[in-house]
Design a protein around this motif. Structure first.
Motif, PDB file in Angstrom:
ATOM      1  N   VAL A 121      -2.992   0.792  -3.861  1.00 37.72           N
ATOM      2  CA  VAL A 121      -2.884  -0.604  -3.448  1.00 37.72           C
ATOM      3  C   VAL A 121      -2.362  -1.395  -4.647  1.00 37.72           C
ATOM      4  O   VAL A 121      -2.985  -1.401  -5.711  1.00 37.72           O
ATOM      5  N   HIS A 130      -7.858   2.508  -4.344  1.00 38.12           N
ATOM      6  CA  HIS A 130      -7.598   3.101  -3.027  1.00 38.12           C
ATOM      7  C   HIS A 130      -8.714   4.029  -2.571  1.00 38.12           C
ATOM      8  O   HIS A 130      -8.775   4.394  -1.395  1.00 38.12           O
ATOM      9  N   TRP A 135       0.858  -1.186   0.000  1.00 34.41           N
ATOM     10  CA  TRP A 135       0.000   0.000   0.000  1.00 34.41           C
ATOM     11  C   TRP A 135       0.893   1.234   0.000  1.00 34.41           C
ATOM     12  O   TRP A 135       1.504   1.572   0.995  1.00 34.41           O
TER      13      TRP A 135
END
Length: 361
Positions: A104, A58, A31
Motif C-alpha cells: 500500500v 499490507h 495498492w
C-alpha cells in the motif's frame, strides 16, 4: 507463548493537526503499483515543506490473509480498537489486481520546482509506530529459499507483538507455535518504499526497486537519515509505503517485521547544478546519515548489483572529496562494508557504508 499484554496501548488512527498531513485513504493510496508521470498528485508542497503522512502495512490486508484486518488480527488476540480504521477501509474498498504487488503506497506528492536532472531529498524527521504489533511473512515460494520455504502450500505469517523493555520497544517473536519462549529484538522503524514517479504513463509494479527508488528496503533509513533520488518527472510525484518496525539486511523470509507507521518527512529539491557539485552523477538512491554516505546498487543479479554499488561509491567519493578513482577503490576495499539490502524483491539491492568521519579535515 503466553499472549503479550496489549491493554495499555492505543492505535494512531487517521487524523492529525499537522500543517501538512496526508492520510492513507482509497483516494490517496495505490495498492500494488507505484505512481508514474500520468498520475495526479494528492498533495502539493513547496520545496522544504514538512509533511506528516500515514502509511499502512499490507500484512493482514492481503487476500491470502482473508483481506479483513479486523478478523485477521482478532484471531491473533488484537482488540478491535487496535486495528487501524484506514487499513480496514483500504482492504474493503481498494482495487488490487492479482498480478500487482502487495504494498500500500501513499501518494503521489508533488514538490513544486522539481525537474528531471534535479535530486529530491527526503529527510526522515520522525517515525511513529501506529500499532503495537506486526507480521513477518514467507509466501509465494519466494524469499531467499524459494522451493524450500514455505514448507507447505500456504503462506506462513508470524504475528509479532511489541512490548516496552529497558526504555525502548522490542519485537516479541515466539520460538515455536504455541510455545512459551520468545526471541526479543530491538525495533528500528523505517520506510521500505520511498520513491519518485517513473517517467512514462505505466505504473511500475511495487516490488522491484529502480533508479526512482521504490521498494529499496534499506534499513538505514531510520529517523535522522535522508534519501536522495534523481527526479524523473516534473514535480517529482514522491510516495512512501512498506513501513517496517525492523529488518535484517537481506530480508531473507520475503518480508521483515512489517507494521504501519506515521512518518514526518521533509521534501527538498536539490537543483541539478548543485546536485552535481555536491554528489556527482547520482544514478539511483543515495542515503545520507549523520555518520555515513550510503550509495546503492540494484540489479536482478546480485553480482551485478555489487558492481553497480562499487561504481556508484567510486563516483561519489570522486565528486564529494576529489578522490582519485583508483584511490577510491582502494579505500572502499580497505574501509567500507558492502551490505546486502535485500534479496527478495526481484531486483536485488546492495548498499555501501562509507564513514564520513574518515574524511574529516
Amino acid at each position: 507463548m503466553a499472549p503479550v499484554d496489549l491493554s495499555g496501548w492505543t492505535a494512531v488512527q487517521p487524523g492529525s493537526d499537522a500543517e501538512h498531513y496526508l492520510p492513507a485513504t482509497p483516494v490517496t493510496v495505490l495498492w500494488g503499483r507505484l505512481p508514474c508521470a500520468a498520475d495526479e498528485a494528492v498533495v502539493e508542497l513547496a520545496s522544504g515543506d514538512v509533511l506528516t503522512v500515514d502509511t499502512l502495512s499490507h500484512e493482514g490486508l492481503l487476500p491470502d490473509q482473508g483481506q479483513d484486518p479486523l478478523a485477521y488480527f482478532a484471531a491473533r488476540g488484537v482488540p478491535a480498537h487496535l486495528v487501524l480504521d484506514d487499513a480496514v477501509e483500504v482492504a474493503r474498498t481498494c482495487r488490487r489486481e492479482p498480478a500487482d504487488g502487495p504494498h500500500v503506497v501513499t501518494g503521489p506528492i508533488r514538490v513544486d520546482g522539481a525537474r528531471p536532472g534535479d535530486l529530491l531529498r527526503i529527510d526522515v524527521l520522525h517515525l511513529e509506530p501506529r500499532v503495537p504489533y506486526g507480521v513477518i511473512s514467507n509466501r509465494h515460494g519466494r524469499g531467499a529459499l524459494p522451493g524450500e520455504y514455505p514448507q507447505g502450500p500456504d503462506a506462513v505469517s508470524v504475528f509479532t507483538a511489541v512490548e516496552e523493555r529497558d526504555g525502548g520497544l522490542v519485537g516479541v517473536l515466539p520460538l515455536r507455535e504455541g510455545g512459551e519462549r520468545a526471541a526479543r529484538f530491538p525495533l528500528a522503524p523505517f520506510l521500505g518504499i520511498m520513491g519518485v514517479a517513473a517517467a512514462g504513463d505505466e505504473r511500475p509494479h511495487s516490488v522491484p526497486p529502480g533508479a526512482f527508488g521504490g521498494n529499496i528496503d534499506v534499513k538505514l533509513l531510520v529517523e535522522g537519515a535522508s534519501l536522495l533520488l534523481p527526479v524523473q518527472v516534473d514535480g517529482a510525484l514522491a510516495y512512501v509505503g512498506d513501513p517496517h518496525f525492523a529488518q535484517g539486511d537481506g530480508e531473507v523470509a520475503l518480508t521483515a517485521l512489517e507494521a504501519s507507521l506515521r512518518a514526518t518527512l521533509r521534501f527538498t529539491v536539490v537543483p541539478a547544478e548543485q546536485a552535481r557539485a555536491e554528489w556527482g552523477e547520482v544514478r539511483g538512491p543515495l542515503i545520507v546519515t549523520p555518520e555515513l554516505l550510503v550509495p546503492t546498487g540494484l540489479d536482478e543479479d546480485l553480482d551485478e548489483a555489487v558492481k553497480h554499488c562499487v561504481r556508484n561509491a567510486i563516483e561519489l567519493l570522486h565528486a564529494r572529496f576529489g578522490m582519485d578513482r583508483h584511490h577510491a577503490l582502494a579505500y572502499l576495499s580497505a574501509a567500507t562494508d558492502f551490505d546486502i539490502s535485500q534479496v527478495v524483491d526481484l531486483v536485488k539491492g546492495v548498499h555501501a557504508r562509507i564513514r564520513i568521519a574518515d574524511f574529516d579535515g
